[in-house]
Design a protein around this motif. Structure first.
Motif, PDB file in Angstrom:
ATOM      1  N   GLU A  52       0.835  -1.204   0.000  1.00 23.18           N
ATOM      2  CA  GLU A  52       0.000   0.000   0.000  1.00 23.18           C
ATOM      3  C   GLU A  52       0.870   1.254   0.000  1.00 23.18           C
ATOM      4  N   ALA A  53       1.818   1.292  -0.936  1.00 22.56           N
ATOM      5  CA  ALA A  53       2.763   2.404  -1.052  1.00 22.56           C
ATOM      6  C   ALA A  53       2.087   3.611  -1.694  1.00 22.56           C
ATOM      7  N   SER A  54       2.300   4.752  -1.122  1.00 20.41           N
ATOM      8  CA  SER A  54       1.664   5.981  -1.584  1.00 20.41           C
ATOM      9  C   SER A  54       2.263   6.467  -2.894  1.00 20.41           C
ATOM     10  N   THR A  55       1.379   6.832  -3.803  1.00 23.11           N
ATOM     11  CA  THR A  55       1.768   7.504  -5.047  1.00 23.11           C
ATOM     12  C   THR A  55       0.898   8.749  -5.151  1.00 23.11           C
ATOM     13  N   ARG A  57      -2.098  10.749  -4.087  1.00 21.60           N
ATOM     14  CA  ARG A  57      -3.376  10.454  -3.426  1.00 21.60           C
ATOM     15  C   ARG A  57      -3.771   8.986  -3.529  1.00 21.60           C
ATOM     16  N   TYR A  58      -2.969   8.192  -4.209  1.00 20.29           N
ATOM     17  CA  TYR A  58      -3.318   6.801  -4.448  1.00 20.29           C
ATOM     18  C   TYR A  58      -2.267   5.871  -3.850  1.00 20.29           C
ATOM     19  N   ASN A  59      -2.619   4.592  -3.711  1.00 14.96           N
ATOM     20  CA  ASN A  59      -1.697   3.596  -3.169  1.00 14.96           C
ATOM     21  C   ASN A  59      -1.602   2.402  -4.106  1.00 14.96           C
ATOM     22  N   VAL A  60      -0.376   2.035  -4.449  1.00 14.21           N
ATOM     23  CA  VAL A  60      -0.135   0.824  -5.224  1.00 14.21           C
ATOM     24  C   VAL A  60      -0.069  -0.342  -4.242  1.00 14.21           C
ATOM     25  N   ASP A  61      -0.520  -1.506  -4.652  1.00 13.68           N
ATOM     26  CA  ASP A  61      -0.570  -2.660  -3.749  1.00 13.68           C
ATOM     27  C   ASP A  61       0.807  -3.006  -3.197  1.00 13.68           C
ATOM     28  N   ILE A  62       1.785  -3.170  -4.075  1.00 12.12           N
ATOM     29  CA  ILE A  62       3.138  -3.516  -3.627  1.00 12.12           C
ATOM     30  C   ILE A  62       4.158  -2.690  -4.401  1.00 12.12           C
ATOM     31  N   LYS A  63       5.050  -2.053  -3.666  1.00 15.88           N
ATOM     32  CA  LYS A  63       6.228  -1.409  -4.247  1.00 15.88           C
ATOM     33  C   LYS A  63       7.402  -2.301  -3.869  1.00 15.88           C
ATOM     34  N   ALA A  64       8.208  -2.622  -4.856  1.00 16.54           N
ATOM     35  CA  ALA A  64       9.322  -3.543  -4.635  1.00 16.54           C
ATOM     36  C   ALA A  64      10.495  -3.090  -5.494  1.00 16.54           C
ATOM     37  N   HIS A  65      11.562  -3.875  -5.459  1.00 17.05           N
ATOM     38  CA  HIS A  65      12.674  -3.624  -6.363  1.00 17.05           C
ATOM     39  C   HIS A  65      13.292  -4.953  -6.780  1.00 17.05           C
ATOM     40  N   GLU A  66      13.947  -4.907  -7.936  1.00 21.72           N
ATOM     41  CA  GLU A  66      14.652  -6.077  -8.443  1.00 21.72           C
ATOM     42  C   GLU A  66      16.025  -6.097  -7.785  1.00 21.72           C
ATOM     43  N   GLU A  67      16.368  -7.205  -7.157  1.00 18.96           N
ATOM     44  CA  GLU A  67      17.594  -7.275  -6.365  1.00 18.96           C
ATOM     45  C   GLU A  67      18.858  -6.975  -7.174  1.00 18.96           C
ATOM     46  N   GLU A  68      18.993  -7.526  -8.358  1.00 17.63           N
ATOM     47  CA  GLU A  68      20.223  -7.404  -9.126  1.00 17.63           C
ATOM     48  C   GLU A  68      20.425  -6.003  -9.709  1.00 17.63           C
ATOM     49  N   THR A  69      19.343  -5.359 -10.130  1.00 16.48           N
ATOM     50  CA  THR A  69      19.459  -4.082 -10.844  1.00 16.48           C
ATOM     51  C   THR A  69      18.928  -2.894 -10.047  1.00 16.48           C
ATOM     52  N   ILE A  90      -2.308   1.204 -13.097  1.00 15.85           N
ATOM     53  CA  ILE A  90      -0.914   0.761 -13.214  1.00 15.85           C
ATOM     54  C   ILE A  90      -0.059   1.816 -13.907  1.00 15.85           C
ATOM     55  N   ILE A  91      -0.629   2.525 -14.857  1.00 17.73           N
ATOM     56  CA  ILE A  91       0.127   3.584 -15.534  1.00 17.73           C
ATOM     57  C   ILE A  91       0.361   4.751 -14.576  1.00 17.73           C
ATOM     58  N   THR A  92      -0.662   5.112 -13.810  1.00 12.66           N
ATOM     59  CA  THR A  92      -0.523   6.187 -12.822  1.00 12.66           C
ATOM     60  C   THR A  92       0.514   5.832 -11.772  1.00 12.66           C
ATOM     61  N   TYR A  93       0.443   4.621 -11.239  1.00 17.36           N
ATOM     62  CA  TYR A  93       1.403   4.190 -10.220  1.00 17.36           C
ATOM     63  C   TYR A  93       2.817   4.125 -10.786  1.00 17.36           C
ATOM     64  N   ALA A  94       2.951   3.597 -11.993  1.00 20.62           N
ATOM     65  CA  ALA A  94       4.275   3.489 -12.611  1.00 20.62           C
ATOM     66  C   ALA A  94       4.904   4.870 -12.783  1.00 20.62           C
ATOM     67  N   SER A  95       4.120   5.822 -13.236  1.00 22.12           N
ATOM     68  CA  SER A  95       4.671   7.168 -13.429  1.00 22.12           C
ATOM     69  C   SER A  95       4.968   7.831 -12.090  1.00 22.12           C
ATOM     70  N   GLY A  96       4.114   7.624 -11.096  1.00 24.52           N
ATOM     71  CA  GLY A  96       4.317   8.241  -9.790  1.00 24.52           C
ATOM     72  C   GLY A  96       5.523   7.708  -9.042  1.00 24.52           C
ATOM     73  N   LEU A  97       5.878   6.452  -9.289  1.00 25.15           N
ATOM     74  CA  LEU A  97       7.016   5.828  -8.594  1.00 25.15           C
ATOM     75  C   LEU A  97       8.207   5.584  -9.526  1.00 25.15           C
ATOM     76  N   ASP A  98       8.100   6.071 -10.761  1.00 23.67           N
ATOM     77  CA  ASP A  98       9.151   5.894 -11.764  1.00 23.67           C
ATOM     78  C   ASP A  98       9.559   4.423 -11.869  1.00 23.67           C
TER      79      ASP A  98
END
Length: 133
Positions: A52-55, A57-69, A90-98
């Motif tokens: 529930e990571a904030s972007t 006014r909205y929240n994406v279900d899971i914000k994560a990262h790829e370990e290697e990159t 998904i487009i809004t969240y992707a742009s908000g969290l780059d």
């Protein structure tokens, strides 16, 4: 070696198991063993940073990262068939969290949304990847 095996069961109503996407399914998916299975399926290691990571006014279900990159990954869950609202999310969240990796998990992917994800993969920067599961 001991194996803890169970019987596979097809579940047609996902809400019988996970009543609420945010408090039930997202928390279940974010557990280490479950995110590891998703990692294996996608072919890269996912580390969960936050649910529930904030972007804005909205929240994406899971914000994560790829370990290697260290690429930012967003995961959006939908316990129903894919829809236009979640495609926009998904487009809004992707742009908000780059985000460089976008994973959209649905019960059933409609053909027009499969086509949209394919189009996004073919027409965005090659460093950005969209997955529809």
């Amino acid at each position: 070696m001991n194996y803890n095996l169970g019987k596979l069961e097809k579940i047609t109503n996902l809400r019988e198991v996970w009543k609420n996407e945010a408090t039930d399914f997202t928390k279940w998916l974010a557990k280490e063993n479950n995110i590891k299975l998703l990692s294996e399926e996608l072919g890269f290691n996912i580390t969960v940073d936050e649910t529930e990571a904030s972007t804005g006014r909205y929240n994406v279900d899971i914000k994560a990262h790829e370990e290697e990159t260290d690429k930012t990954i967003i995961i959006e869950n939908q316990l129903e068939s894919s829809n236009h609202e979640h495609l926009g999310k998904i487009i809004t969240y992707a742009s908000g969290l780059d985000a460089q990796v976008v994973v959209w998990i649905v019960k059933n992917a409609k053909e027009e949304h499969r086509s949209a994800i394919e189009w996004l993969n073919n027409n965005t920067n090659s460093d950005i990847n969209f997955f529809l599961i």
